[in-house]
Design a protein around this motif. Structure first.
Motif, PDB file in Angstrom:
ATOM      1  N   THR A  86      31.466  58.982 -22.486  1.00 47.54           N
ATOM      2  CA  THR A  86      30.657  57.824 -22.869  1.00 47.54           C
ATOM      3  C   THR A  86      30.509  57.674 -24.382  1.00 47.54           C
ATOM      4  N   ARG A 164       9.608  55.752 -24.956  1.00 46.94           N
ATOM      5  CA  ARG A 164      10.927  55.379 -24.443  1.00 46.94           C
ATOM      6  C   ARG A 164      11.923  56.431 -24.918  1.00 46.94           C
ATOM      7  N   ILE A 182      22.585  52.073 -35.587  1.00 50.25           N
ATOM      8  CA  ILE A 182      22.099  51.543 -34.312  1.00 50.25           C
ATOM      9  C   ILE A 182      21.415  52.636 -33.502  1.00 50.25           C
ATOM     10  N   MET A 207      20.324  48.854 -29.787  1.00 44.67           N
ATOM     11  CA  MET A 207      20.944  47.656 -29.211  1.00 44.67           C
ATOM     12  C   MET A 207      20.105  47.146 -28.053  1.00 44.67           C
ATOM     13  N   GLY A 208      20.699  46.968 -26.903  1.00 38.23           N
ATOM     14  CA  GLY A 208      19.919  46.483 -25.766  1.00 38.23           C
ATOM     15  C   GLY A 208      19.462  45.049 -25.964  1.00 38.23           C
ATOM     16  N   LYS A 252      12.183  50.663 -32.676  1.00 36.25           N
ATOM     17  CA  LYS A 252      12.561  49.468 -33.453  1.00 36.25           C
ATOM     18  C   LYS A 252      11.502  48.370 -33.346  1.00 36.25           C
ATOM     19  N   GLN A 375      34.965  56.719 -27.056  1.00 37.59           N
ATOM     20  CA  GLN A 375      35.420  57.206 -25.743  1.00 37.59           C
ATOM     21  C   GLN A 375      36.853  57.729 -25.750  1.00 37.59           C
ATOM     22  N   CYS A 412      33.934  50.395 -23.314  1.00 40.72           N
ATOM     23  CA  CYS A 412      33.517  49.670 -22.110  1.00 40.72           C
ATOM     24  C   CYS A 412      32.577  50.533 -21.281  1.00 40.72           C
ATOM     25  N   PRO A 414      30.472  51.435 -17.652  1.00 45.10           N
ATOM     26  CA  PRO A 414      30.993  51.422 -16.275  1.00 45.10           C
ATOM     27  C   PRO A 414      30.735  50.106 -15.534  1.00 45.10           C
ATOM     28  N   ASN A 458      21.653  45.915 -21.507  1.00 45.09           N
ATOM     29  CA  ASN A 458      21.327  47.242 -22.033  1.00 45.09           C
ATOM     30  C   ASN A 458      22.306  47.720 -23.099  1.00 45.09           C
ATOM     31  N   CYS A 460      25.209  49.378 -23.190  1.00 46.52           N
ATOM     32  CA  CYS A 460      25.826  50.705 -23.230  1.00 46.52           C
ATOM     33  C   CYS A 460      27.219  50.650 -23.837  1.00 46.52           C
ATOM     34  N   HIS A 462      28.047  48.910 -26.362  1.00 46.81           N
ATOM     35  CA  HIS A 462      27.970  48.541 -27.790  1.00 46.81           C
ATOM     36  C   HIS A 462      28.487  47.143 -28.088  1.00 46.81           C
TER      37      HIS A 462
END
Ligand code: HEM
Ligand code: SF4
Length: 563
Positions: A86, A164, A182, A207-208, A252, A375, A412, A414, A458, A460, A462
């Motif tokens: 990941t 969190r 980030i 991010m998110g 943030k 990755q 990418c 999942p 979310n 993940c 990026h």
């Protein structure tokens, strides 16, 4: 690399024993799923779309060949023969049986690994530069500091129930390869005018749902204060971070609400009580940890041109140009093994490939490997004289795709194939794009470009910081994709801008093609895609992409409301 001491061994063993008992009680019905949930999450076990998913931490991305072999073993024995690396330098296994998880954790412990703090509202795996220790542009190796942070944060009683999750990244080089901007805390090693080593401290990136680039709250933190200052940040966050709203709980949001200056002031105030206390990093303590990260016993070699003798071999030259990076030490190079072969989900490796990579590490790279946040896998210490032999070997195993930094080196998540939070699939989108542009000459002509895909907000994958970012959105139960351009990671981190209404899965390869056409038309010599976007703005791209409908029966571009 770092080796567990008696304390590490003890806490990991004790945790497994506790967890084994918890699983037993769940299986016998003594614990309800609701009661069991926080217990399993504390051990990195999620419930996903089809099965349990186990996330295992790879501290700062560094792995021994023995640990990589253990991943192969887990993939083979407990999963379906593969694992997924990941963007946070972890590995995830997607097809895990609950009954077997205590045994998996025991297997991991035998090679000094675990899944603790890979989930939940605590300090997560500390990430770093995949070339740490070997990069030519490095000020100092950041890994001992990452290790100190790991030891300090694991089970820190004050920070196991933060508002969190909390992510820390650390970079020791001039170029940021750890995406520090980030992260909740992003640390960069710097030298002051007196030549002393310290850290530039950034806070509040992430991010998110609300992507924000971190703000520097301290230009120079002397290195001995790393823990006390980090603790001061954590205390302010722990006390004032919002707990009433999950979506506003990250640091943030606190920083944004009170302003970076006020936040920094509060941290300084908190730090005044902590500075100089027993958590100050003494020279002896740092030397103890640094000793684990001493350079390998390099041979004294002359730098050579690895192409010599293979001048006619274009494939080898392509690979050297893309997948091989400079090394501090003369005669050595760092090699990126591409996990981005067309037809394979980005970041996936089979058990056979993992065993093979472990074997390569033993034969070519002092028995170590690194996981990159893009990755891929790195062999950091390969002799230049062995590059050709290595290339021939890895080609046969699908690890030599010469696409590092190119369009098909896609990040990418999942997505809908595995993740229960997904709004849309992401792996098939990356596959369709990789297939459409599976033409190396064209890819090399386009040059450096980052394409990042997430299956939901979310982030993940990026997507916000991709030069091209793709975000899966759900509209009345069908899957759509919103596209942004101009995002960037590294020293010039930027959040991409959305170009307009979203697209169907079917349209995505053509959208990418249209974006590239504008770039090829507008670029100046040697200008990268992202620089062209920054120079001319998103309007010309938008105009061309939406100029004519992208053919698909029953649907027109622009009808979607998720613009
Ligand atoms: C399939 C299981 C996964 C689940 C349930 C999951 C869950 C989440 C959630 C809920 C968030 C939003 C957090 C927030 O904004 O506070 C998030 C963010 C993120 N996740 Fe995942 N994720 C999964 C897989 C992954 C994978 C495979 C990667 C890497 C490819 C990854 C890396 C990240 C990153 C980098 C972020 C952005 C964090 C930030 O804003 O700081 N996750 N994930
Ligand atoms: S971005 Fe969304 S879909 Fe993708 S892994 Fe993260 S939570 Fe799942």
């Amino acid at each position: 690399m770092y080796q567990y001491d008696q304390y590490d061994h003890l806490i990991v063993r004790e945790r497994i024993a506790q967890y084994r008992d918890q699983v037993q009680r769940r299986l016998s019905g003594e614990l309800t799923e609701e009661e069991f949930l926080p217990l399993r999450l504390q051990n990195g076990l999620y419930m996903q779309r089809h099965a349990y998913m186990l996330r295992i931490a790879v501290p700062y991305g560094l792995l021994s060949s023995k640990q990589m072999r253990m991943f192969a073993h887990i993939a083979r024995k407990y999963d379906r023969g593969y694992g997924h690396f990941t963007t946070r330098q972890n590995i995830q296994f997607n097809w895990i049986e609950l009954e077997q998880t205590p045994d998996i954790l025991a297997d991991l412990a035998s090679v000094e690994m675990h899944a603790i703090q890979t989930s939940g509202n605590c300090i997560r795996n500390v990430t770093s530069d995949e070339f740490a220790g070997v990069a030519a542009d490095e000020i100092i190796d950041p890994r001992p500091y990452a290790e100190v942070l790991r030891q300090w944060s694991t089970f820190h009683p004050e920070f196991i129930a933060l508002p969190r999750k909390f992510k820390v990244a650390i970079n020791g080089a001039l170029e940021d390869r750890a995406a520090i901007a980030i992260h909740d805390i992003g640390l960069t090693v710097v030298k002051n005018e007196a030549g002393e080593i310290g850290f530039k401290v950034m806070v509040g990136g992430g991010m998110g749902r609300t992507p924000i680039i971190g703000t520097t709250i301290r230009e120079f933190l002397p290195r001995e204060h790393l823990l006390t200052y980090t603790e001061a940040i954590m205390r302010v966050y722990n006390q004032y971070g919002r707990r009433d709203n999950k979506y506003k709980a990250r640091i943030k949001i606190l920083l944004k609400a009170i302003g970076a200056e006020e936040f920094a002031r509060q941290v300084e105030e908190e730090w005044a009580d902590l500075k100089g206390t027993e958590e100050t990093l003494t020279l002896e303590e740092m030397e103890r940890v640094i000793a684990y990260f001493q350079p390998h016993p390099y041979e004294t070699l002359e730098a050579i041109d690895p192409r010599a003798g293979h001048e006619d071999n274009k494939a080898f030259a392509n690979w050297l140009g893309r997948n091989v990076k400079p090394h501090k030490q003369a005669g050595y190079a760092a090699v990126i093994l591409s996990l981005k072969k067309t037809g394979v989900p980005p970041g996936d490796a089979t058990a056979e490939q993992m065993d093979f990579m472990a074997d390569l590490a033993d034969r070519y790279s002092f028995g170590e490997l690194r996981v990159t946040h893009e990755q891929n896998i790195v062999l950091a210490d390969v002799k230049q004289s062995q590059l050709f032999d290595l290339w021939k070997e890895i080609k046969a195993h699908g690890l030599a795709t010469p696409n590092i930094g190119l369009l098909t080196d896609i990040i990418c998540c999942p997505g809908g194939d595995f993740c229960s939070l997904a709004n849309a699939k992401s792996i098939p989108i990356s596959a369709a794009i990789a297939e459409r542009f599976d033409h190396l000459d064209f890819l090399h002509d386009i040059g450096d470009i980052e394409l990042n895909i997430s299956g939901c907000i979310n982030a993940c994958g990026h997507h916000h910081v991709g030069n091209i970012g793709v975000l899966g959105v759900d509209k009345d139960g069908s899957e759509w994709y919103q596209v942004s351009i101009g995002g960037a990671q590294g020293n010039a981190t930027a959040i991409g801008k959305i170009i307009g209404p979203s697209f169907s899965a079917h349209q995505m390869p053509e959208v990418i093609d249209r974006l590239l056409r504008v770039y090829l038309r507008e670029r100046t010599p040697d200008e990268k895609f992202v620089d062209t976007v920054q120079r001319i703005g998103i309007a010309p791209f938008k105009e061309h992409v939406y100029a004519t409908p992208i053919n698909e029966p029953g649907r027109l571009v622009g009808e979607d409301e998720y613009a």
